[in-house]
Design a protein around this motif. Sequence first.
Motif, PDB file in Angstrom:
ATOM      1  N   THR A 184      51.003  34.239  42.780  1.00 33.97           N
ATOM      2  CA  THR A 184      49.874  33.574  42.108  1.00 33.97           C
ATOM      3  C   THR A 184      49.151  32.720  43.124  1.00 33.97           C
ATOM      4  O   THR A 184      49.784  31.959  43.875  1.00 33.97           O
ATOM      5  CB  THR A 184      50.352  32.702  40.941  1.00 33.97           C
ATOM      6  N   VAL A 185      47.824  32.824  43.165  1.00 31.94           N
ATOM      7  CA  VAL A 185      47.028  32.070  44.136  1.00 31.94           C
ATOM      8  C   VAL A 185      45.804  31.474  43.452  1.00 31.94           C
ATOM      9  O   VAL A 185      45.357  31.957  42.403  1.00 31.94           O
ATOM     10  CB  VAL A 185      46.568  32.964  45.306  1.00 31.94           C
ATOM     11  N   VAL A 186      45.272  30.421  44.065  1.00 28.43           N
ATOM     12  CA  VAL A 186      44.011  29.821  43.633  1.00 28.43           C
ATOM     13  C   VAL A 186      43.062  29.864  44.826  1.00 28.43           C
ATOM     14  O   VAL A 186      43.438  29.479  45.946  1.00 28.43           O
ATOM     15  CB  VAL A 186      44.204  28.370  43.160  1.00 28.43           C
ATOM     16  N   ALA A 187      41.858  30.342  44.603  1.00 24.76           N
ATOM     17  CA  ALA A 187      40.894  30.488  45.702  1.00 24.76           C
ATOM     18  C   ALA A 187      39.507  30.045  45.259  1.00 24.76           C
ATOM     19  O   ALA A 187      39.119  30.242  44.106  1.00 24.76           O
ATOM     20  CB  ALA A 187      40.854  31.937  46.174  1.00 24.76           C
ATOM     21  N   SER A 188      38.787  29.441  46.195  1.00 25.75           N
ATOM     22  CA  SER A 188      37.385  29.082  45.965  1.00 25.75           C
ATOM     23  C   SER A 188      36.518  30.261  46.393  1.00 25.75           C
ATOM     24  O   SER A 188      36.570  30.677  47.562  1.00 25.75           O
ATOM     25  CB  SER A 188      37.016  27.826  46.758  1.00 25.75           C
ATOM     26  N   LEU A 189      35.740  30.773  45.462  1.00 25.08           N
ATOM     27  CA  LEU A 189      34.958  31.983  45.721  1.00 25.08           C
ATOM     28  C   LEU A 189      33.487  31.753  45.400  1.00 25.08           C
ATOM     29  O   LEU A 189      33.131  30.796  44.689  1.00 25.08           O
ATOM     30  CB  LEU A 189      35.501  33.144  44.894  1.00 25.08           C
ATOM     31  N   HIS A 190      32.678  32.659  45.907  1.00 25.77           N
ATOM     32  CA  HIS A 190      31.235  32.592  45.673  1.00 25.77           C
ATOM     33  C   HIS A 190      30.786  33.769  44.806  1.00 25.77           C
ATOM     34  O   HIS A 190      31.391  34.848  44.844  1.00 25.77           O
ATOM     35  CB  HIS A 190      30.470  32.600  46.997  1.00 25.77           C
ATOM     36  N   ALA A 191      29.738  33.538  44.055  1.00 23.12           N
ATOM     37  CA  ALA A 191      29.194  34.596  43.207  1.00 23.12           C
ATOM     38  C   ALA A 191      28.865  35.819  44.050  1.00 23.12           C
ATOM     39  O   ALA A 191      28.240  35.712  45.110  1.00 23.12           O
ATOM     40  CB  ALA A 191      27.949  34.108  42.475  1.00 23.12           C
ATOM     41  N   GLY A 192      29.321  36.977  43.595  1.00 23.51           N
ATOM     42  CA  GLY A 192      29.076  38.218  44.317  1.00 23.51           C
ATOM     43  C   GLY A 192      30.241  38.686  45.163  1.00 23.51           C
ATOM     44  O   GLY A 192      30.233  39.840  45.639  1.00 23.51           O
ATOM     45  N   ASP A 193      31.249  37.825  45.378  1.00 22.07           N
ATOM     46  CA  ASP A 193      32.430  38.242  46.143  1.00 22.07           C
ATOM     47  C   ASP A 193      33.197  39.328  45.394  1.00 22.07           C
ATOM     48  O   ASP A 193      33.231  39.343  44.160  1.00 22.07           O
ATOM     49  CB  ASP A 193      33.363  37.050  46.391  1.00 22.07           C
ATOM     50  N   ASP A 194      33.838  40.223  46.144  1.00 22.68           N
ATOM     51  CA  ASP A 194      34.685  41.263  45.565  1.00 22.68           C
ATOM     52  C   ASP A 194      36.151  40.902  45.772  1.00 22.68           C
ATOM     53  O   ASP A 194      36.550  40.520  46.876  1.00 22.68           O
ATOM     54  CB  ASP A 194      34.412  42.623  46.220  1.00 22.68           C
ATOM     55  N   VAL A 195      36.935  41.024  44.704  1.00 21.43           N
ATOM     56  CA  VAL A 195      38.367  40.756  44.776  1.00 21.43           C
ATOM     57  C   VAL A 195      39.097  41.979  44.241  1.00 21.43           C
ATOM     58  O   VAL A 195      38.744  42.517  43.189  1.00 21.43           O
ATOM     59  CB  VAL A 195      38.751  39.509  43.945  1.00 21.43           C
ATOM     60  N   TYR A 196      40.127  42.417  44.972  1.00 18.27           N
ATOM     61  CA  TYR A 196      40.886  43.592  44.547  1.00 18.27           C
ATOM     62  C   TYR A 196      42.280  43.549  45.157  1.00 18.27           C
ATOM     63  O   TYR A 196      42.604  42.673  45.974  1.00 18.27           O
ATOM     64  CB  TYR A 196      40.164  44.882  44.947  1.00 18.27           C
ATOM     65  N   VAL A 197      43.115  44.506  44.783  1.00 21.95           N
ATOM     66  CA  VAL A 197      44.481  44.616  45.286  1.00 21.95           C
ATOM     67  C   VAL A 197      44.605  45.932  46.051  1.00 21.95           C
ATOM     68  O   VAL A 197      44.078  46.962  45.624  1.00 21.95           O
ATOM     69  CB  VAL A 197      45.494  44.577  44.118  1.00 21.95           C
ATOM     70  N   ARG A 198      45.336  45.908  47.152  1.00 21.88           N
ATOM     71  CA  ARG A 198      45.532  47.136  47.924  1.00 21.88           C
ATOM     72  C   ARG A 198      46.958  47.189  48.486  1.00 21.88           C
ATOM     73  O   ARG A 198      47.635  46.173  48.635  1.00 21.88           O
ATOM     74  CB  ARG A 198      44.524  47.234  49.066  1.00 21.88           C
ATOM     75  N   GLU A 199      47.374  48.392  48.789  1.00 21.98           N
ATOM     76  CA  GLU A 199      48.665  48.635  49.453  1.00 21.98           C
ATOM     77  C   GLU A 199      48.528  48.275  50.931  1.00 21.98           C
ATOM     78  O   GLU A 199      47.485  48.523  51.533  1.00 21.98           O
ATOM     79  CB  GLU A 199      49.060  50.102  49.281  1.00 21.98           C
ATOM     80  N   THR A 200      49.585  47.684  51.510  1.00 20.83           N
ATOM     81  CA  THR A 200      49.486  47.229  52.896  1.00 20.83           C
ATOM     82  C   THR A 200      50.465  47.903  53.844  1.00 20.83           C
ATOM     83  O   THR A 200      50.339  47.757  55.054  1.00 20.83           O
ATOM     84  CB  THR A 200      49.710  45.709  52.960  1.00 20.83           C
ATOM     85  N   LYS A 201      51.451  48.614  53.342  1.00 24.50           N
ATOM     86  CA  LYS A 201      52.401  49.279  54.234  1.00 24.50           C
ATOM     87  C   LYS A 201      51.685  50.355  55.063  1.00 24.50           C
ATOM     88  O   LYS A 201      50.666  50.894  54.642  1.00 24.50           O
ATOM     89  CB  LYS A 201      53.528  49.939  53.428  1.00 24.50           C
ATOM     90  N   PRO A 202      52.236  50.690  56.214  1.00 19.32           N
ATOM     91  CA  PRO A 202      51.625  51.756  57.018  1.00 19.32           C
ATOM     92  C   PRO A 202      51.868  53.142  56.428  1.00 19.32           C
ATOM     93  O   PRO A 202      51.390  54.135  56.968  1.00 19.32           O
ATOM     94  CB  PRO A 202      52.297  51.603  58.390  1.00 19.32           C
TER      95      PRO A 202
END
Length: 221
Positions: A184-202
């Motif tokens: 769980t995270v809290v972030a300060s963002l700006h209108a128009g930003d894109d947020v998503y989840v992705r796989e990170t392993k090689p």
Amino acid sequence: MNGASNKLGCATQPTTTAERRASMTSSGDTPEKSSSTNSLRRMSSADAGEKGDYRRIQNDMQIMTFKVRALEEKVEKIVKEAGINLQNGPTGRGVAFTARLKEHVTVRSLEKIIFDEVITNIGKAYNPDTGIFKVPFTGRYLFSLTVRAQYQKQVCAEIVSEPHVIGQLAAGDSEIERASASVTVVASLHAGDDVYVRETKPWTGSFFGEGYTSFTGILLQ
């Protein structure tokens, strides 16, 4: 003596219908003209009444406008004192979403995870077709990601707000059947930003579906 003067020199009144009609005709006051005059009087009276009604309606509308404006000012004062942002909605409720994986999926390295089953989408900022949450308002947001690996598989995922990674987690192992993790995270963002989840392993990541892998976001303020 019909129609003639009497002995006192005064004109006598018509006594027959013909004489009365003749008298009215000679004076220019016919029955038709009298009826028309009465009609005009009634129309004038009706017009005056309608104008009076119109003025009263105008006054009532002005009074109602003043009352509505006074009510709006009162509401604005209340919501300001309560810390409510009218543009975003009540704090913490104007924008919120929860989406999860309906089926098991296997994704490649750096590939977006598309949470295709939407549970909540207040503000319609999350797109289940792309897996992207488009930030609608500048502010502070809370995001929570929960993943579960398929049996004896491994997953590594991160929450991305381009170009920054704002949260990471990993779960699973070849010797573990049911592995899960949350961040769980809290972030300060700006209108128009894109947020998503992705796989990170090689290599590929195998995510368990059926609602066990989910992504949540909410506007805090």
